[in-house]
Scaffold this motif. Sequence first.
Motif, PDB file in Angstrom:
ATOM      1  N   GLN A   1      68.832  42.165  42.310  1.00 62.93           N
ATOM      2  CA  GLN A   1      68.986  41.191  41.242  1.00 62.93           C
ATOM      3  C   GLN A   1      69.486  39.841  41.755  1.00 62.93           C
ATOM      4  O   GLN A   1      69.013  38.781  41.336  1.00 62.93           O
ATOM      5  CB  GLN A   1      69.976  41.735  40.200  1.00 62.93           C
ATOM      6  N   TYR A   2      70.445  39.890  42.682  1.00 59.77           N
ATOM      7  CA  TYR A   2      71.061  38.656  43.178  1.00 59.77           C
ATOM      8  C   TYR A   2      71.144  38.702  44.703  1.00 59.77           C
ATOM      9  O   TYR A   2      71.345  39.768  45.292  1.00 59.77           O
ATOM     10  CB  TYR A   2      72.477  38.478  42.615  1.00 59.77           C
TER      11      TYR A   2
ATOM     12  N   HIS B   1      73.390  43.996  42.369  1.00 58.31           N
ATOM     13  CA  HIS B   1      72.819  44.024  41.022  1.00 58.31           C
ATOM     14  C   HIS B   1      73.838  43.579  39.973  1.00 58.31           C
ATOM     15  O   HIS B   1      73.510  43.542  38.789  1.00 58.31           O
ATOM     16  CB  HIS B   1      72.327  45.435  40.702  1.00 58.31           C
TER      17      HIS B   1
END
Length: 423
Positions: free
Chosen positions: A48-49, A207
């Motif tokens: 996600q990141y 995440h």
Amino acid sequence: MINVPFHKPSIGPEEINEVVDTLKNGWLTTGPKAKLLEKEFACYLAHQYAVAVNSCTAALHLALEAIGLQAGECVLVPSMTFAATAEVVRYFNARPILVDCRSEDFNLDVADAERRILSALSHGEQIRAIIPVHYAGQIGDVAGVAALAKRYDLRIIEDAAHCCPAFYRLDNSAVWQTVGTGADISCYSFYANKAITTGEGGMACTHKSEYAERMRVMSLHGISKDAWKRFTSEGSWYYEITAPGFKYNLTDIAASIGLHQLRKSDDLHRKRTYLANRYAELLGDVDELVLPVAQPNRNHSWHLYVIRLKLDRLLLDRAAVIEELKRAGIGVSVHWLPLHMHPYYRNAYGYEPADLPRSAQLYPEIISLPIFPDMNDAEVEHVCNQLRRIISGHLKISPKLSGKLLIHKPSKIIKTGNGELKL
């Protein structure tokens, strides 16, 4: 004579042109290309990141800070790893609890980790996290680590310095997942000899938005705003320091290399896999060696190709084999002297080699052979031929010796089909 370096980065015109473009546009430090690398890396590994930093060591440090590691707490760390995995724990005045490895893949032994957890808890110690290292690019026992972390309320920070890409699945019917999928934070290296490189650099992936935000702020002095934008028309001259952060940002010059390395990652991985298969073909009948293999339900990145010498069959030790290979123009390395055998950890925590017996036993046997994407067949064959020559010239006389024709000076020994030896 053919000379084979231990490693050579695979840098093409795309990386060079991107760096030149960065030099020409005038934005040399963290800027739009570092941000683009974060976006593409997160997408590539399905995270996600992603937070780009100047080393995997920095990523590990930021990860421990993000989960709130405190002085006096403990973190489980494999002994079979590079210095950075444990030294970042010491940055907090916390204690690394060193864990033994599995013989089959050198990855963290979950059963040994649990024994050490129970011992620490019995002495009133608090354990905050576990840092599994995916040795040589092969993902370890992620299911075992996850179960252990759940039982003892531990955060999982994966040291995936060797993995880009690497994949795993929990069983034959499960879906393939990317490295770091089950971790709270996973950390990657872009050092010069890694699967993809920026020269120096790394990435921390998660995440969880709160971890990502904390690592991003702490990676550049604890500045409250998106610090790199303060010099653009989008940014503001005003900022606040919210915490005593670090100087861990990745430059756009480095990111320029990383963008194209990442875009080539699948091709670089295919080349490494081909080379690993060639080694297996050319050395597979040498019974004095144990070759690395991809474990079931694992897709190996082949960052390293680590062989084991069966020293009980040889008249020379690992150091002598390395010297012979160097004289033949071949660069090799050793990964690694286990942490519990280094002076610092011996002196600080009283470790003895026998305290982690498998790591101590494996260490004298291991050699990392050259493996890099631009390595060609002639170079692989040279490495294998020289290694076979060295081994065949220094065999102990034993009925267990392998091979069709074994030479032991000054006598010639031939192994017959029924396993008998004839002079």
